[in-house]
Structure formats: structure tokens, C-alpha cells
Design a protein around this motif. Structure first.
Motif, PDB file in Angstrom:
ATOM      1  N   TYR A  24       0.809  -1.089  -0.054  1.00 50.12           N
ATOM      2  CA  TYR A  24      -0.070   0.035  -0.048  1.00 50.12           C
ATOM      3  C   TYR A  24       0.961   1.357  -0.023  1.00 50.12           C
ATOM      4  O   TYR A  24       0.547   2.070  -0.735  1.00 50.12           O
ATOM      5  N   LEU A  25       1.871   1.393   0.974  1.00 52.62           N
ATOM      6  CA  LEU A  25       2.960   2.639   0.615  1.00 52.62           C
ATOM      7  C   LEU A  25       3.671   2.487  -0.318  1.00 52.62           C
ATOM      8  O   LEU A  25       3.810   3.553  -1.002  1.00 52.62           O
ATOM      9  N   GLY A  26       3.979   1.425  -0.975  1.00 54.29           N
ATOM     10  CA  GLY A  26       4.675   1.292  -2.226  1.00 54.29           C
ATOM     11  C   GLY A  26       3.949   2.029  -3.568  1.00 54.29           C
ATOM     12  O   GLY A  26       4.621   2.715  -4.086  1.00 54.29           O
ATOM     13  N   ASP A  27       2.638   1.485  -3.459  1.00 55.07           N
ATOM     14  CA  ASP A  27       1.875   2.033  -4.486  1.00 55.07           C
ATOM     15  C   ASP A  27       1.568   3.580  -4.417  1.00 55.07           C
ATOM     16  O   ASP A  27       1.461   4.181  -5.383  1.00 55.07           O
ATOM     17  N   TYR A  28       1.297   3.850  -3.077  1.00 58.24           N
ATOM     18  CA  TYR A  28       0.990   5.230  -2.842  1.00 58.24           C
ATOM     19  C   TYR A  28       2.208   6.063  -3.308  1.00 58.24           C
ATOM     20  O   TYR A  28       2.142   7.212  -3.948  1.00 58.24           O
ATOM     21  N   MET A  29       3.604   5.802  -2.940  1.00 62.00           N
ATOM     22  CA  MET A  29       4.599   6.625  -3.460  1.00 62.00           C
ATOM     23  C   MET A  29       4.780   6.604  -4.866  1.00 62.00           C
ATOM     24  O   MET A  29       5.039   7.717  -5.323  1.00 62.00           O
ATOM     25  N   ALA A  30       4.406   5.701  -5.700  1.00 64.51           N
ATOM     26  CA  ALA A  30       4.639   5.540  -7.130  1.00 64.51           C
ATOM     27  C   ALA A  30       3.614   6.588  -7.616  1.00 64.51           C
ATOM     28  O   ALA A  30       3.781   7.201  -8.372  1.00 64.51           O
ATOM     29  N   ARG A  31       2.309   6.895  -6.938  1.00 72.74           N
ATOM     30  CA  ARG A  31       1.424   7.709  -7.499  1.00 72.74           C
ATOM     31  C   ARG A  31       1.986   9.189  -7.097  1.00 72.74           C
ATOM     32  O   ARG A  31       1.477   9.943  -7.933  1.00 72.74           O
TER      33      ARG A  31
END
Length: 544
Positions: A24-31
Motif C-alpha cells: 500500500y505504501l509502495g503503490d502510494y509513493m509511486a502515485r
């Protein structure tokens, strides 16, 4: 429950929590780094500082922005410390001496947070909040920005433009670090960490003496020091102090925080390049190294379980070994035990963890770009073995790229080995060692390994607050931080200019277990060839 069972339960809970946050944090940082939209607050800040957020910077411009921002940060933090005595909330502390102010400014701006001072008796609240805590945010955001710029080098084609440093800096600070820090602060306060603006007050000890106790905004600084893999403690005892780290839960939570963003960035990497398995492979290499070194440290500390000097009884061997392995593997520098009190081989493993380049999982941003540089070298080695032009993520690895990789690998050893060599050359500097022989040499080597690799932890047996060590370690921190960044951004620009090459039958799959093993082997061999001679004079000689 036995210590071993409790320790294994801590590790299991840590891996489960990180696995959940990784996605969840990895996807958020990508966005965050990929969206073209700017928030209203960000647009106001861009106008205030005169930044055009739509400008796409070439790699030399991106680099100059990083260096200019960092240079201004060093100067500003230095001046704040020097005039501290004339500012509000100084707690009556005078200005910091020039050599110590330089060392501290270089330390916090380079994301090292090496401390040659006792925080509770040197820094006022304003210096802690407006100076040190601010650098905890922005120095971490700089590391993430450089990592994202390198990722863009792999993704883009036919250009040497890597994005906008100021946009990346603001987004990392305000969209990622700040919200996480606020939530983490509340958790730490609930766990018992101190958070106030109290003046020092005298208390009577059990022995009948008096002691000055300093309060302050401890929990908020503790949160960002771990999240940003900074490590600078509010108190001299750092995370062994009960005001910073009150109990077993806060100890586990702080370990989780310092691993959180470096681990999640591997998911961000996979998302941004459009190949999630590549991110898993990088995470697999990091985890292999981390688990191996944790096993070594834990085993040797458990074997000498009676040697509890310098270790917190509250946390025991498992909590101390896990914290120490995590902090030396993430360029954090926070400690909940004095590493000087670890066994010879256990302390040597912690030193090796830093000398690996802190890629398991490394600092915020710096761990990712560090292991990607090593992945390029691993691909090059594999290409030599089969006689093919090496390729990584669709980009050819040619002469220019390998020269930049080589310069990156050499930058930190220059800072570490030259600094340690000079420190051992003069009798006046050798007097700063608490011990003689191999252990004393380990204290000096550890100091420069920590400074040059931007870790910040110490053996705590070395008197570092001298003009020589303040200056030499300050320079080592600046060289160890910014010289590799120069080569990383140049490498990113070189990769971005290339057109991608198609995958063929001869392309090395870099998402499989075989490559993970190759990458781990390259990291260990390169580090061993570089540092084995000095390690044999210090921790290995003492251990044998």
C-alpha cells in the motif's frame, strides 16, 4: 516465553507488518511521484520560491539543484547553531562551537546524523525543531528524489531529463514523510514517549543526588528520525533513553519505522518501471543480506549473553540485535544499545552491514539507488561470463555506465579508508580511542564507516568531539553523501538518453532467483575485496 521465542515473534511480526505496508505504501509513493497534478499548497510554495513545476530538468540541472539546496541547508543549520544562545527556547544553552557546528550541520544535511554532542545539554528546543528536525525531513526527501530520478533514467528514452528536483523534494516531504510522521508521533506518544516544550528541571535521585532532566518535542523528532533513516537522538543515549524509547512495543515500532520506506520503495520501483517482479527481486536481495547478518549478530550476542554492559535489559539480546542490524542496514544511526559493547564478531557484522553500502534495505532513497547501481554491475559481470552486451531493464550497460558505476563504488571507500588512515597516523588522534589494540582500531574504523556511509551510529568508545574528528568526519559525511549522488544522476542521464533494446533469448532475466543470488554475491565480493584488510586488523583480529 524464552528470549529466543520472543525474538522470533518480534521478527515475524515485523516481516508481516512490513509485507502489508510494502504494497500500500509502495503503490502510494509511486502515485505521488508519477502524477502530473500539484496540490494547492504545493503551487503556493512553488510560486514563493520561484520554481516552475512544469520544467523538466536535464540531469546536470537536477544535480545542481540538489547540491545548491544542500549547500544552503548546511550554511543555514550552521548559523542557527552558532547564534542559538540569542534565540528563543535556547534553554540557556550557548552557541555551538564552530567545529562541532560544522560537523552537526554536515551530519544532518547528509542524512547521517552523527552526533558528537549530548542533545539534552547542547541543543535548545528551537535548534532541535527548526534546524535538526527540518533536516530530518528534507535530507530524507533528497534521497528519495535521487532514487526516483534514477528510476526515470531506466523508464525514459531519447532524453536526459529526469524530472524536477523541487517537485520531487516537496512531494516527498509533504505527501509522504509529513503524514507518516504525524501518525507515528501519535503512536509514540501513546506508547509513552515524551512530547512537550518543558524547561529543564531538577530532580532528586534515589541516591540522594540531584539531576537535571530535559523534556522537549521528543516523540515528533523520534518519529521522523526513524522514518527518514536519520537517527539523530534527542538525548545522548538515543533510542536507549526511556523518553525516546519507553518499552518493548515502542522498540519494535521504531524498528518498523526505520525499515518502512526503504522496503516500500522496492514496490515503488517495480510500479514505476512497469515490472513489479523486478521490485520483488531487489527486495529479495535486500532481505537475504538482512536476514544473514541478523543471524550472525544475534548468534554471537546470544553466545555472549552474559556481556550485557551497554545493552538495555528492557530489550535483551533479541531486541538489541534486531535494532542494531536494522539501524546499520538502513543508514539510520539510531541505537538502543552501545555497539562498542557487542562481541567482536557481532560488532564486526554491524560494521560490515554499513560497509556493504547500506543496501539491506539501505537509507530512504539511498538504499534503492545503491542496490540498483550494484545490480548494473551484476548484469555487467554476467554479460562478461557469457560474452554478450549486458542489458538491464531494456538499457545497454556500456563503457560510460560502467565507469560511472566504478566511480560510485570507489567514492565511499575513499572517505572511509583515507579518514581512518589519517586518524591512526597521529598520536593526538589515537588518544581519542577508549581502547587500544584491535578494538581501539575498530572504534576509529567504525566512526569513518558510519560517517562515510551516512549511517550515524557509533561504537561509542571514541571521543569524537575534537577539532580533528569534527572536521574529518564532517568532510567524510559530505563526500560519502554527495559524491555518489553526482555519479547516480550522471548515470540516470546516460540511461535516459538511450533507446530501449528488445528482450531476446540472450537477455539475462533479472527478476528470477538466479539473479538475486548473483546480486547478493556481487555485493559481498565487492565489499570483501575493498574492506577485508582493514576488517582483519579490527573486529576479525579481536574475534580470533
Amino acid at each position: 516465553m524464552s528470549d529466543v521465542a520472543a525474538g522470533l515473534l518480534q521478527v515475524l511480526a515485523l516481516f508481516v507488518a512490513l509485507g502489508f505496508a510494502w504494497k500500500y505504501l509502495g503503490d502510494y509513493m509511486a502515485r505521488v511521484y508519477d502524477t502530473p497534478k500539484h496540490s494547492r499548497v504545493e503551487r503556493i510554495l512553488y510560486r514563493a520560491v520561484g520554481v516552475d513545476p512544469a520544467a523538466d530538468q536535464r540531469w546536470p540541472v537536477y544535480l545542481r539543484s540538489v547540491l545548491a539546496f544542500s549547500a544552503v541547508s548546511v550554511l543555514g543549520l550552521y548559523l542557527l547553531q552558532r547564534v542559538q544562545g540569542s534565540l528563543p527556547l535556547s534553554l540557556g544553552f550557548p552557541g555551538v562551537p564552530p567545529d562541532l557546528a560544522f560537523n552537526t550541520a554536515a551530519s544532518f544535511v547528509s542524512n547521517t546524523n552523527w552526533q558528537n554532542y549530548s542533545g539534552e545539554s547542547t541543543m535548545g528546543h528551537l535548534t532541535q525543531m527548526a534546524g535538526l528536525a527540518v533536516q530530518n525531513f528534507v535530507s530524507a526527501a533528497v534521497g528519495m528524489a535521487v532514487a526516483v530520478a534514477l528510476i526515470r533514467g531506466f523508464v525514459r528514452k531519447g532524453t536526459d531529463r529526469l524530472g524536477n528536483f523541487w517537485v520531487d523534494l516537496f512531494r516527498g516531504s509533504f505527501r509522504i514523510l509529513l503524514p507518516l510522521a504525524v501518525v507515528s508521533t501519535l503512536v509514540l506518544v501513546a506508547a509513552g514517549a515524551v512530547q512537550n516544550l518543558a524547561s529543564p528541571h531538577e530532580v532528586t535521585t534515589l541516591a540522594g543526588g540531584s539531576q537535571t532532566i530535559t523534556g522537549g518535542p521528543v516523540a515528533s523528532q523520534e518519529a521522523i528520525k526513524e522514518l527518514g533513516t536519520n537517527g539523530g537522538g534527542f538525548y545522548n543515549a538515543n533510542s536507549a533513553h526511556p523518553f525516546e524509547n519507553p518499552n518493548a512495543f515502542s522498540n519494535w515500532f521504531e524498528i518498523f519505522l526505520l525499515l518502512l520506506i526503504p522496503v516500500a520503495l522496492t514496490r515503488t520501483f517495480g510500479r514505476l518501471i512497469g515490472q513489479r517482479r523486478q521490485g520483488l527481486a531487489i527486495l529479495g536481495a535486500m532481505t537475504t543480506i538482512f536476514v544473514g547478518l541478523l543471524a550472525v549478530v544475534w548468534t554471537f550476542e546470544a553466545h555472549f549473553a552474559g556481556a550485557m554492559e551497554g545493552k538495555e535489559v528492557r530489550f535483551g539480546v533479541p531486541g538489541s540485535a534486531l535494532f542494531a542490524t536494522a539501524t546499520t542496514g538502513t543508514s539510520t544511526g539510531a541505537v538502543n544499545a552501545f555497539h562498542d559493547s557487542f562481541s567482536a564478531i557481532g560488532g564486526g557484522a554491524l560494521m560490515l552491514n554499513m560497509l556493504l553500502g547500506e543496501v539491506a534495505p539501505g537509507g530512504v532513497g539511498s538504499g534503492l539507488y545503491g542496490i540498483l547501481v550494484m545490480a548494473i554491475l551484476a548484469v555487467f559481470v554476467a554479460g562478461l561470463m557469457v560474452g554478450r552486451t549486458p542489458e538491464f531493464l531494456g538499457k545497454k550497460i556500456q563503457g560510460r555506465e560502467i565507469k560511472l558505476v566504478s566511480l560510485y563504488i570507489l567514492a565511499t571507500p575513499i572517505a572511509v579508508l583515507v579518514g581512518a588512515g589519517l586518524a591512526m597516523s597521529f598520536s593526538s588522534t589515537r588518544d581519542s580511542m577508549l581502547n587500544s589494540g584491535p578494538h581501539g582500531f575498530s572504534e576509529v574504523l567504525y566512526a569513518f564507516a558510519s560517517g562515510g556511509n551516512n549511517n550515524g551510529s557509533c561504537f561509542c568508545g571514541l571521543t569524537g568531539n575534537t577539532p580533528f574528528y569534527n572536521t574529518a568526519l564532517g568532510l567524510a559525511m559530505l563526500v560519502g553523501r554527495f559524491l555518489p549522488i553526482v555519479f547516480v544522476l550522471a548515470l540516470a542521464g546516460s540511461l535516459a538518453r538511450q533507446q530501449p533494446v528488445p528482450v531476446t533469448e540472450g537477455t539475462l532475466p533479472t527478476h528470477r532467483t538466479l539473479f538475486v543470488g548473483l546480486l547478493v554475491g556481487v555485493v559481498l565480493v565487492v565489499t570483501g575485496l575493498t574492506y577485508f584488510p582493514v576488517l582483519s586488523l579490527g573486529p576479525l583480529a579481536e574475534g580470533l
